[in-house]
Design a protein around this motif. Sequence first.
Motif, PDB file in Angstrom:
ATOM      1  N   PRO A   1      80.597 -49.559  52.775  1.00 11.89           N
ATOM      2  CA  PRO A   1      81.587 -48.490  52.977  1.00 11.89           C
ATOM      3  C   PRO A   1      81.137 -47.189  52.315  1.00 11.89           C
ATOM      4  O   PRO A   1      80.661 -47.200  51.179  1.00 11.89           O
ATOM      5  N   HIS A   2      81.299 -46.088  53.044  1.00 13.58           N
ATOM      6  CA  HIS A   2      80.873 -44.775  52.563  1.00 13.58           C
ATOM      7  C   HIS A   2      81.492 -43.696  53.446  1.00 13.58           C
ATOM      8  O   HIS A   2      82.034 -43.993  54.507  1.00 13.58           O
ATOM      9  N   VAL A   3      81.370 -42.433  53.007  1.00 12.58           N
ATOM     10  CA  VAL A   3      81.816 -41.282  53.791  1.00 12.58           C
ATOM     11  C   VAL A   3      80.600 -40.390  54.030  1.00 12.58           C
ATOM     12  O   VAL A   3      80.102 -39.750  53.096  1.00 12.58           O
ATOM     13  N   THR A   4      80.111 -40.361  55.260  1.00 10.87           N
ATOM     14  CA  THR A   4      78.924 -39.563  55.587  1.00 10.87           C
ATOM     15  C   THR A   4      79.223 -38.073  55.441  1.00 10.87           C
ATOM     16  O   THR A   4      80.236 -37.587  55.943  1.00 10.87           O
ATOM     17  N   VAL A   5      78.310 -37.353  54.752  1.00 18.80           N
ATOM     18  CA  VAL A   5      78.447 -35.900  54.610  1.00 18.80           C
ATOM     19  C   VAL A   5      77.223 -35.163  55.152  1.00 18.80           C
ATOM     20  O   VAL A   5      77.216 -33.931  55.219  1.00 18.80           O
ATOM     21  N   ALA A   6      76.189 -35.899  55.534  1.00 20.50           N
ATOM     22  CA  ALA A   6      75.007 -35.299  56.167  1.00 20.50           C
ATOM     23  C   ALA A   6      74.276 -36.406  56.904  1.00 20.50           C
ATOM     24  O   ALA A   6      74.092 -37.500  56.369  1.00 20.50           O
ATOM     25  N   HIS A   7      73.857 -36.105  58.150  1.00 18.28           N
ATOM     26  CA  HIS A   7      73.168 -37.115  58.951  1.00 18.28           C
ATOM     27  C   HIS A   7      72.141 -36.447  59.857  1.00 18.28           C
ATOM     28  O   HIS A   7      72.492 -35.549  60.635  1.00 18.28           O
ATOM     29  N   GLY A   8      70.892 -36.861  59.733  1.00 23.01           N
ATOM     30  CA  GLY A   8      69.850 -36.412  60.642  1.00 23.01           C
ATOM     31  C   GLY A   8      69.529 -34.933  60.584  1.00 23.01           C
ATOM     32  O   GLY A   8      69.150 -34.350  61.594  1.00 23.01           O
ATOM     33  N   ILE A   9      69.689 -34.321  59.420  1.00 20.07           N
ATOM     34  CA  ILE A   9      69.357 -32.899  59.270  1.00 20.07           C
ATOM     35  C   ILE A   9      68.100 -32.782  58.415  1.00 20.07           C
ATOM     36  O   ILE A   9      67.518 -33.793  58.020  1.00 20.07           O
ATOM     37  N   SER A  10      67.662 -31.574  58.116  1.00 21.03           N
ATOM     38  CA  SER A  10      66.423 -31.379  57.351  1.00 21.03           C
ATOM     39  C   SER A  10      66.521 -32.034  55.975  1.00 21.03           C
ATOM     40  O   SER A  10      67.611 -32.164  55.409  1.00 21.03           O
ATOM     41  N   GLU A  11      65.384 -32.446  55.458  1.00 22.12           N
ATOM     42  CA  GLU A  11      65.345 -33.063  54.123  1.00 22.12           C
ATOM     43  C   GLU A  11      65.915 -32.122  53.065  1.00 22.12           C
ATOM     44  O   GLU A  11      66.611 -32.563  52.151  1.00 22.12           O
ATOM     45  N   GLU A  12      65.631 -30.826  53.196  1.00 23.53           N
ATOM     46  CA  GLU A  12      66.136 -29.851  52.223  1.00 23.53           C
ATOM     47  C   GLU A  12      67.665 -29.797  52.251  1.00 23.53           C
ATOM     48  O   GLU A  12      68.308 -29.754  51.205  1.00 23.53           O
TER      49      GLU A  12
END
Length: 193
Positions: A121-132
Amino acid sequence: MGTVTLGVSIAVPEPYGSLLQERRAGFGDPAAHGIPTHVTLLPPTEVDSSMLPAVEAHLAAVAAAGRPFPMRLSGTGTFRPLSPVVFVQVVEGGAACTWLQKRVRDASGPLVRELQFPYHPHVTVAHGISEEAMDRAYEELSEYRAGWTCASLALYEQGADAVWRKLSTFSFGGGISGVPTQGAPVDEHATSL
């Protein structure tokens, strides 16, 4: 009749949900505004649209067997390098989420499916964006805190426009959804992000 793509989740209530959604958009995640802030119980799953009544009946039964429980989010985590995701951690309520997701996917119901990864269980705040940008999300939300009483789960459908829309909410054992937890530790960052 065709198929629909469904998901089941616990919605993160206001003000937390929209704040985290805005932060996700601010990190450059193009999917941010199409995905309400949530804890997944069933990932995107394609089902025949004629199964919707059976799905709703199944989720109503799962929810009726559940009880409201405290949810608390604190700090960040990541699934990198396995998966390009940064998330806010569920530090209280995880066992209840695990119990719920097992029942949602139970072999006796219409939403049977294997998971690609073990449930976390988690709340995604970033997915598939730049490493930076992922690093920025991880750092900037590392002190994030939020807490509430979780009293329902929800069924969502993904539209042709890739936007997830809530179809139904199912309250646990007669609970009231979205009630803030009295005395829950909520960092000042939770409302000022």
